[in-house]
Design a protein around this motif. Structure first.
Motif, PDB file in Angstrom:
ATOM      1  N   GLY A  91       0.788  -1.230   0.110  1.00  0.00           N
ATOM      2  CA  GLY A  91       0.090   0.094  -0.101  1.00  0.00           C
ATOM      3  C   GLY A  91       0.769   1.293  -0.092  1.00  0.00           C
ATOM      4  N   TYR A  92       2.317   1.268  -0.306  1.00  0.00           N
ATOM      5  CA  TYR A  92       3.010   2.350  -0.323  1.00  0.00           C
ATOM      6  C   TYR A  92       2.607   3.026  -1.762  1.00  0.00           C
ATOM      7  CZ  TYR A  92       5.204   1.087   3.854  1.00  0.00           C
ATOM      8  OH  TYR A  92       5.838   0.871   5.118  1.00  0.00           O
ATOM      9  N   SER A  93       2.751   4.429  -1.572  1.00  0.00           N
ATOM     10  CA  SER A  93       2.510   5.178  -2.870  1.00  0.00           C
ATOM     11  C   SER A  93       3.529   4.977  -4.035  1.00  0.00           C
ATOM     12  CB  SER A  93       2.633   6.677  -2.810  1.00  0.00           C
ATOM     13  OG  SER A  93       3.582   7.109  -2.046  1.00  0.00           O
ATOM     14  N   ASP A  94       4.754   4.715  -3.746  1.00  0.00           N
ATOM     15  CA  ASP A  94       5.930   4.276  -4.655  1.00  0.00           C
ATOM     16  C   ASP A  94       6.988   3.603  -3.746  1.00  0.00           C
ATOM     17  OD1 ASP A  94       7.601   6.158  -3.375  1.00  0.00           O
ATOM     18  OD2 ASP A  94       6.719   7.686  -4.706  1.00  0.00           O
ATOM     19  N   SER A  95       8.117   2.880  -4.663  1.00  0.00           N
ATOM     20  CA  SER A  95       8.970   2.369  -3.981  1.00  0.00           C
ATOM     21  C   SER A  95      10.040   3.196  -2.892  1.00  0.00           C
ATOM     22  CB  SER A  95       9.929   1.827  -4.854  1.00  0.00           C
ATOM     23  OG  SER A  95      10.438   2.353  -5.766  1.00  0.00           O
ATOM     24  N   THR A  96       9.889   4.615  -3.162  1.00  0.00           N
ATOM     25  CA  THR A  96      10.717   5.492  -2.605  1.00  0.00           C
ATOM     26  C   THR A  96      10.104   5.720  -1.035  1.00  0.00           C
ATOM     27  OG1 THR A  96      11.303   6.708  -4.379  1.00  0.00           O
ATOM     28  CG2 THR A  96      11.809   7.702  -2.110  1.00  0.00           C
ATOM     29  N   ALA A  97       8.801   5.716  -1.094  1.00  0.00           N
ATOM     30  CA  ALA A  97       8.196   5.815   0.173  1.00  0.00           C
ATOM     31  C   ALA A  97       8.289   4.713   1.222  1.00  0.00           C
ATOM     32  CB  ALA A  97       6.691   5.999   0.123  1.00  0.00           C
ATOM     33  N   PHE A  98       8.285   3.353   0.580  1.00  0.00           N
ATOM     34  CA  PHE A  98       8.371   2.404   1.111  1.00  0.00           C
ATOM     35  C   PHE A  98      10.122   2.388   1.861  1.00  0.00           C
ATOM     36  CE2 PHE A  98      10.406  -2.074   0.688  1.00  0.00           C
ATOM     37  CZ  PHE A  98       9.640  -2.764   1.886  1.00  0.00           C
ATOM     38  N   TRP A  99      11.084   2.515   0.923  1.00  0.00           N
ATOM     39  CA  TRP A  99      12.229   2.563   1.117  1.00  0.00           C
ATOM     40  C   TRP A  99      12.726   3.478   2.355  1.00  0.00           C
ATOM     41  CZ3 TRP A  99      16.221   6.201   1.731  1.00  0.00           C
ATOM     42  CH2 TRP A  99      17.387   5.734   1.661  1.00  0.00           C
ATOM     43  N   ARG A 100      11.994   4.664   2.340  1.00  0.00           N
ATOM     44  CA  ARG A 100      12.311   5.710   3.593  1.00  0.00           C
ATOM     45  C   ARG A 100      11.604   4.915   4.657  1.00  0.00           C
ATOM     46  NH1 ARG A 100       9.834  10.478   0.461  1.00  0.00           N
ATOM     47  NH2 ARG A 100      11.797  10.734  -0.835  1.00  0.00           N
ATOM     48  N   ALA A 101      10.295   4.410   4.612  1.00  0.00           N
ATOM     49  CA  ALA A 101       9.851   3.870   5.917  1.00  0.00           C
ATOM     50  C   ALA A 101      10.483   2.673   6.430  1.00  0.00           C
ATOM     51  CB  ALA A 101       8.374   3.430   5.396  1.00  0.00           C
ATOM     52  N   PHE A 102      11.107   1.779   5.509  1.00  0.00           N
ATOM     53  CA  PHE A 102      11.758   0.681   5.849  1.00  0.00           C
ATOM     54  C   PHE A 102      13.065   1.205   6.743  1.00  0.00           C
ATOM     55  CE2 PHE A 102      14.386  -3.045   5.632  1.00  0.00           C
ATOM     56  CZ  PHE A 102      13.637  -4.179   5.854  1.00  0.00           C
ATOM     57  N   LYS A 103      13.488   2.256   6.076  1.00  0.00           N
ATOM     58  CA  LYS A 103      14.950   2.583   6.439  1.00  0.00           C
ATOM     59  C   LYS A 103      14.747   3.196   8.068  1.00  0.00           C
ATOM     60  CE  LYS A 103      19.383   4.616   5.883  1.00  0.00           C
ATOM     61  NZ  LYS A 103      20.581   4.531   5.251  1.00  0.00           N
ATOM     62  N   THR A 104      13.818   4.009   8.309  1.00  0.00           N
ATOM     63  CA  THR A 104      13.589   4.575   9.308  1.00  0.00           C
ATOM     64  C   THR A 104      13.248   3.497  10.461  1.00  0.00           C
ATOM     65  OG1 THR A 104      12.434   6.559   8.214  1.00  0.00           O
ATOM     66  CG2 THR A 104      11.842   6.281  10.513  1.00  0.00           C
ATOM     67  N   ARG A 105      12.564   2.553  10.179  1.00  0.00           N
ATOM     68  CA  ARG A 105      12.328   1.566  11.299  1.00  0.00           C
ATOM     69  C   ARG A 105      13.322   0.531  11.372  1.00  0.00           C
ATOM     70  NH1 ARG A 105       7.127  -0.164  12.832  1.00  0.00           N
ATOM     71  NH2 ARG A 105       5.713   1.545  12.879  1.00  0.00           N
ATOM     72  N   THR A 106      14.142   0.307  10.700  1.00  0.00           N
ATOM     73  CA  THR A 106      15.269  -0.804  10.689  1.00  0.00           C
ATOM     74  C   THR A 106      16.494  -0.194  10.761  1.00  0.00           C
ATOM     75  OG1 THR A 106      15.367  -1.184   8.177  1.00  0.00           O
ATOM     76  CG2 THR A 106      13.738  -2.572   9.474  1.00  0.00           C
ATOM     77  N   GLY A 107      16.906   0.997  10.018  1.00  0.00           N
ATOM     78  CA  GLY A 107      18.270   1.554   9.979  1.00  0.00           C
ATOM     79  C   GLY A 107      18.816   0.917   8.795  1.00  0.00           C
ATOM     80  N   MET A 108      18.455   0.145   7.879  1.00  0.00           N
ATOM     81  CA  MET A 108      18.608  -0.347   6.965  1.00  0.00           C
ATOM     82  C   MET A 108      17.863  -0.255   5.568  1.00  0.00           C
ATOM     83  SD  MET A 108      18.918  -4.433   7.816  1.00  0.00           S
ATOM     84  CE  MET A 108      20.813  -4.306   7.449  1.00  0.00           C
ATOM     85  N   THR A 109      18.197  -0.414   4.458  1.00  0.00           N
ATOM     86  CA  THR A 109      17.573  -0.373   3.189  1.00  0.00           C
ATOM     87  C   THR A 109      16.867  -1.610   3.024  1.00  0.00           C
ATOM     88  OG1 THR A 109      19.282  -0.771   1.752  1.00  0.00           O
ATOM     89  CG2 THR A 109      18.921   1.380   2.117  1.00  0.00           C
ATOM     90  N   PRO A 110      15.681  -1.690   2.035  1.00  0.00           N
ATOM     91  CA  PRO A 110      15.082  -2.833   1.864  1.00  0.00           C
ATOM     92  C   PRO A 110      16.268  -3.817   1.214  1.00  0.00           C
ATOM     93  CG  PRO A 110      13.862  -1.285   1.249  1.00  0.00           C
ATOM     94  CD  PRO A 110      15.008  -0.588   1.667  1.00  0.00           C
ATOM     95  N   HIS A 111      17.126  -3.335   0.136  1.00  0.00           N
ATOM     96  CA  HIS A 111      18.000  -4.030  -0.673  1.00  0.00           C
ATOM     97  C   HIS A 111      19.365  -4.533   0.524  1.00  0.00           C
ATOM     98  CE1 HIS A 111      16.668  -3.338  -4.415  1.00  0.00           C
ATOM     99  NE2 HIS A 111      16.380  -2.181  -4.130  1.00  0.00           N
ATOM    100  N   GLY A 112      19.711  -3.612   1.363  1.00  0.00           N
ATOM    101  CA  GLY A 112      20.532  -4.048   2.332  1.00  0.00           C
ATOM    102  C   GLY A 112      20.031  -5.160   3.362  1.00  0.00           C
ATOM    103  N   TYR A 113      18.843  -4.948   3.682  1.00  0.00           N
ATOM    104  CA  TYR A 113      18.214  -6.273   4.563  1.00  0.00           C
ATOM    105  C   TYR A 113      18.064  -7.505   3.682  1.00  0.00           C
ATOM    106  CZ  TYR A 113      15.043  -8.671   7.455  1.00  0.00           C
ATOM    107  OH  TYR A 113      14.213  -9.531   8.471  1.00  0.00           O
ATOM    108  N   ARG A 114      17.917  -7.603   2.465  1.00  0.00           N
ATOM    109  CA  ARG A 114      17.705  -8.744   1.698  1.00  0.00           C
ATOM    110  C   ARG A 114      19.152  -9.222   1.374  1.00  0.00           C
ATOM    111  NH1 ARG A 114      14.306  -8.534  -3.665  1.00  0.00           N
ATOM    112  NH2 ARG A 114      12.761  -9.576  -2.202  1.00  0.00           N
ATOM    113  N   LYS A 115      20.140  -8.595   1.321  1.00  0.00           N
ATOM    114  CA  LYS A 115      21.514  -9.110   1.251  1.00  0.00           C
ATOM    115  C   LYS A 115      21.977  -9.703   2.575  1.00  0.00           C
ATOM    116  CE  LYS A 115      23.142  -6.096  -2.396  1.00  0.00           C
ATOM    117  NZ  LYS A 115      24.120  -4.923  -2.650  1.00  0.00           N
ATOM    118  N   ARG A 116      21.501  -9.078   3.671  1.00  0.00           N
ATOM    119  CA  ARG A 116      22.009  -9.493   5.161  1.00  0.00           C
ATOM    120  C   ARG A 116      21.272 -10.805   5.526  1.00  0.00           C
ATOM    121  NH1 ARG A 116      20.353  -6.632  10.593  1.00  0.00           N
ATOM    122  NH2 ARG A 116      21.276  -8.170  11.600  1.00  0.00           N
ATOM    123  N   VAL A 117      20.060 -11.034   5.065  1.00  0.00           N
ATOM    124  CA  VAL A 117      19.344 -12.301   5.520  1.00  0.00           C
ATOM    125  C   VAL A 117      19.815 -13.514   4.763  1.00  0.00           C
ATOM    126  CG1 VAL A 117      17.048 -13.099   5.480  1.00  0.00           C
ATOM    127  CG2 VAL A 117      17.422 -10.987   6.254  1.00  0.00           C
TER     128      VAL A 117
END
Length: 69
Positions: A43-69
């Motif tokens: 339900g995010y308006s675009d991937s940038t909004a998702f990227w910002r929300a994810f980074k704010t809550r986790t301290g890492m980008t979605p791509h960084g999280y995916r690589k780490r897991v």
């Protein structure tokens, strides 16, 4: 509903944010779906909004999280 959530020191916005975060973590770690698709499905308006929300809550980008897991 707002009163009951306030009694529990939370809000609808916080519940939605928590749901989106947990769902996005699962999708990022268990699938190879593009980040843009995940953002739209949550339900995010675009991937940038998702990227910002994810980074704010986790301290890492979605791509960084995916690589780490």
């Amino acid at each position: 509903m707002q009163r009951r959530l306030a009694d529990r020191n939370t809000s609808l916005r916080e519940l939605l944010g928590s749901f989106r975060l947990e769902t996005s973590r699962a999708l990022l770690s268990e699938s190879d779906r593009p980040v843009g698709d995940i953002a739209r499905n949550l339900g995010y308006s675009d991937s940038t909004a998702f990227w910002r929300a994810f980074k704010t809550r986790t301290g890492m980008t979605p791509h960084g999280y995916r690589k780490r897991v």
